[in-house]
Write a protein that holds these residues in place. Structure first.
Motif: not given
Length: 250
Positions: A189-194, A204-205
């Motif tokens: 469930n990937n999310k990219y933290i800006e 983006y991590e």
């Protein structure tokens, strides 16, 4: 046997030390490993610059060792083509810090190094050990690697086979045994933290949780039940079940 050892955690990693220490008791071991951690680099190789190779002396080991400022696949390629003279009986990659179950094998530098050996028609093993709460212990995994290596040798493992081995973080008497099985599925469930960087650039991590799909007779389910899992892999990704159907399209 004459063994080439590599990994994706780097030449100074505890896992490759434990593996070499165990296997050099009975075999000739040559280590060719990345100079630093290269986890999750998959099957990438270095094409745009020369590789820097240094001979290393690892305290406590009698094995010859080389560090390479490249990927695990680079290490296997240059080890076979340049650094090691004569026949290599098997390539063993690991012991990885953390398991490589299910579809994670597609990202794994550990598994990719073993597959690179398979491309050269050298049988290979990828060994991975579960890590929990930063508990790193590799002695038992090294013993299983030695046992599985002996089984592979006694049964004349073919040159186009990679054995993907995963060891759970359990006491020796808690492990239920060894299961030979297919790979399962792992969904992220990937999310990219800006965020904003030092030079005002956008960064983006990747973060997220993983969910194992526990299919019948798969490594993800047997591993969860307390087994050491062994999965034979091959680099041929052809989907033979629909090959003839796709032919009919044309």
């Amino acid at each position: 046997m004459r063994l080439l050892l590599t990994n994706d955690d780097g030449i100074s990693a505890k896992g490759i030390y434990a593996l070499a220490k165990e296997l050099e008791k009975d075999h000739e071991v040559i280590i060719v490993a990345p100079d630093k951690e290269r986890s999750a680099c998959g099957h990438s190789i270095t094409l745009t610059r020369p590789l820097i190779v240094k001979e290393n002396k690892i305290k406590g080991l009698k094995s010859k060792a080389f560090s390479v400022d490249g990927t695990p696949a680079d290490c296997v390629k240059i080890g076979i083509n340049k650094l090691i003279n004569g026949k290599i009986d098997m390539v063993i990659s690991g012991i990885n810090r953390g398991f490589n179950l299910g579809t994670d094998v597609l990202y794994s530098g550990t598994v990719s190094a073993a597959i690179e050996a398979c491309i050269y028609k050298i049988p290979a093993m990828a060994i991975s050990m579960e890590i929990k709460d930063n508990i790193e212990t590799y002695d038992m995994a090294a013993k299983y690697a030695r046992e599985i290596l002996l089984k592979a040798k006694d049964n004349n493992i073919k040159s186009n086979i990679v054995l993907n081995v995963n060891i759970p973080l359990l006491k020796e008497n808690e492990i239920k045994g060894i299961k030979v099985c297919k790979i399962g599925s792992r969904l992220y469930n990937n999310k990219y933290i800006e965020s904003t960087g030092e030079n005002n650039e956008t960064q983006y991590e990747i973060k997220g949780m993983v969910k194992d799909i526990h299919e019948k007779d798969s490594d993800t389910i047997y591993f969860k039940e307390g087994y050491v899992t062994v999965t034979p892999l091959h680099y041929d990704l052809t989907n033979f079940s629909i090959l003839n159907d796709v032919r009919k399209w044309f």
